[in-house]
Enzyme design. Structure first.
Site, short mmCIF file in Angstrom:
data_model
loop_
_atom_site.label_atom_id
_atom_site.label_comp_id
_atom_site.label_asym_id
_atom_site.label_seq_id
_atom_site.Cartn_x
_atom_site.Cartn_y
_atom_site.Cartn_z
N LYS A 84 0.97 -1.25 -0.50
CA LYS A 84 0.70 0.25 0.18
C LYS A 84 0.63 1.35 -0.38
O LYS A 84 2.39 1.16 0.36
CB LYS A 84 -0.91 -0.15 1.24
CG LYS A 84 -2.26 0.40 1.13
CD LYS A 84 -3.02 0.39 0.39
CE LYS A 84 -4.59 1.43 0.48
NZ LYS A 84 -3.81 2.70 -0.19
N ASN A 118 -13.39 4.43 -6.82
CA ASN A 118 -13.17 4.65 -5.43
C ASN A 118 -12.56 5.95 -5.76
O ASN A 118 -12.23 7.13 -6.46
CB ASN A 118 -11.85 3.92 -5.11
CG ASN A 118 -10.71 4.57 -5.50
OD1 ASN A 118 -9.63 4.86 -5.03
ND2 ASN A 118 -10.05 3.53 -6.97
N GLY A 178 -8.99 8.17 -0.64
CA GLY A 178 -7.59 8.85 0.26
C GLY A 178 -6.63 8.15 1.23
O GLY A 178 -6.28 8.70 1.96
N LEU A 179 -5.92 7.31 0.51
CA LEU A 179 -4.68 7.08 0.95
C LEU A 179 -4.56 6.57 2.09
O LEU A 179 -3.91 6.46 2.86
CB LEU A 179 -3.47 8.38 0.54
CG LEU A 179 -3.12 8.40 -0.56
CD1 LEU A 179 -1.96 9.75 0.00
CD2 LEU A 179 -2.75 7.64 -1.11
N ASN A 200 4.88 7.49 -6.06
CA ASN A 200 3.62 7.81 -6.51
C ASN A 200 3.32 9.38 -6.52
O ASN A 200 2.98 9.90 -5.28
CB ASN A 200 2.44 6.84 -5.11
CG ASN A 200 0.98 7.05 -5.57
OD1 ASN A 200 0.67 7.41 -7.00
ND2 ASN A 200 0.38 6.14 -5.59
N CYS A 252 -1.16 10.99 -7.29
CA CYS A 252 -1.34 11.11 -6.07
C CYS A 252 -1.31 13.20 -5.81
O CYS A 252 -0.71 13.75 -5.82
CB CYS A 252 -1.58 10.96 -4.89
SG CYS A 252 -2.08 8.98 -4.17
N LYS A 293 5.05 5.71 -10.27
CA LYS A 293 3.73 4.92 -10.36
C LYS A 293 3.09 6.98 -10.96
O LYS A 293 3.33 7.61 -10.24
CB LYS A 293 2.76 4.69 -9.26
CG LYS A 293 1.53 4.71 -9.95
CD LYS A 293 0.79 3.79 -8.68
CE LYS A 293 -0.73 3.08 -9.24
NZ LYS A 293 -1.05 2.09 -8.31
N VAL A 313 -0.96 2.51 -15.72
CA VAL A 313 -1.28 4.18 -14.93
C VAL A 313 -2.82 3.79 -13.72
O VAL A 313 -2.43 2.51 -13.84
CB VAL A 313 -1.85 4.66 -16.24
CG1 VAL A 313 -1.26 5.47 -17.16
CG2 VAL A 313 -3.67 4.25 -16.47
N GLY A 350 -10.99 -1.01 -14.09
CA GLY A 350 -11.27 -1.97 -14.64
C GLY A 350 -11.95 -1.70 -16.62
O GLY A 350 -10.62 -0.54 -16.87
N THR A 370 -8.74 -4.04 -9.84
CA THR A 370 -10.30 -4.56 -10.09
C THR A 370 -10.51 -5.68 -10.36
O THR A 370 -10.76 -6.30 -8.78
CB THR A 370 -10.55 -3.48 -10.73
OG1 THR A 370 -10.48 -2.04 -10.57
CG2 THR A 370 -12.41 -3.60 -10.59
#
Length: 310
Positions: free
Chosen positions: A45, A69, A72-73, A128, A131, A165, A193, A220, A271
């Site tokens: 995570k 989704n 919110g990390l 990441n 975000c 990312k 992505v 998805g 997903t």
């Protein structure tokens, strides 16, 4: 029989499949399930400086075509994940891993990465950049000036294998501009992505998730064409030392085949993993091997990046 071995930098993987950050990776117990599965690796995570509860629920909803989704990390803090992957690397039978990280500000990002630099962890790190980071600013990787500044400072002190990312890009000139920045730095990989930001799903007369009045990231089936375009665009533009991880819309071996055909060295599943569980990696591996056997490919290198044009 076709083989699914792959490599990023100095790291060898027996299988090209892994989870996407955000799915089956919140706790050690979830990561252990990926570790024990057919997957070639796991990514943690995305860890922040301090633990975060994330956004109010409902914040993730499956749909017929994928998911939406606005998490919110939520995470247990980067040291939780750093300690775990450092512990695992002491086991010679353990797989190589990816430690996903981000700060809630550029300053926090550097605090985190400096602690990782000082640690005993020798595996791959994923920064990441997809975000939101600064209020009033876009996702980091959409702000090319900030992205360049962060990477410049990071590589002034960080010596361990690092990749980024990315959010999806939609304009050819943005591929050109982003690649020009990434090619200046010794990145191990880019991950293409993250979800397509700020979609809206409606049932009856209501949104389906609570945060941001229902706006959330789309994953998805719908994201696969965008993900494939990003993988191939960067494969054609980046230095060959910078490998590509393909993420988005993978639920069959054929989907993974297309990501690799576009240039991916590894393929992440989000997903579909959330819906099916870690046993999905066995099915995906068999489906991909079957396609490769049918086409006469012995290894991923036989067809990686060899997309045909009309």
């Amino acid at each position: 029989m076709a083989q699914l071995q792959t490599q990023i930098g100095a790291f060898h993987f027996d299988n090209c499949f892994m989870n996407a950050a955000g799915v089956y990776c919140m706790t050690r117990e979830e990561l252990e399930q990926i570790e024990q599965s057919q997957a070639g690796s796991f990514v943690t995570k995305t860890g922040t400086l301090e633990a975060r509860p994330g956004n109010p629920e409902p914040r993730y909803v499956n749909t017929d075509w994928g998911s939406i989704n606005s998490m919110g990390l939520p995470n247990l803090g980067f040291t939780y994940y750093l300690d775990y992957v450092t512990e695992l690397q002491k086991d010679p039978s353990s797989k190589p891993h990816f430690l996903s990280l981000v700060g809630m500000s550029p300053e926090e990002t550097h605090i985190i990465l400096k602690k990782v630099e000082e640690s005993d962890y020798q595996g791959l790190v994923e920064l990441n950049l997809s975000c939101p980071n600064v209020p009033g600013k876009p996702q980091i990787a959409y702000d090319f000036e900030t992205t360049d500044a962060i990477l410049k400072e990071v590589f002034s002190y960080f010596t361990k294998p690092l990749g980024v990312k990315l959010p999806p890009y939609f304009d050819i000139v943005h591929f050109d501009q982003a690649a020009a920045i990434f090619n200046q730095y010794p990145l191990a990989f880019v991950n293409c992505v993250n979800s397509i930001g700020n979609g809206l799903v409606i049932e009856d007369e209501s949104v389906v998730i609570k945060p941001k009045n229902g706006f959330g990231g789309i994953g998805g089936d719908f994201i696969k064409p965008t993900a494939l375009a990003n993988v191939h665009a960067f494969y054609k533009r980046l230095n060959p030392e910078i490998k590509i991880i393909g993420t988005g819309g993978v639920k069959t071996g054929r989907d993974a085949f297309e990501h690799i055909l576009c240039g991916a060295s590894m393929v992440q599943v989000g997903t579909a993993l959330q819906k099916e569980g870690p046993q999905i990696f066995d099915r995906l591996s068999q489906e991909l091997k079957s396609i490769m056997d049918e086409k006469g490919y012995d290894s991923l290198d036989d067809f990686r990046g060899k997309l045909h044009y009309l």
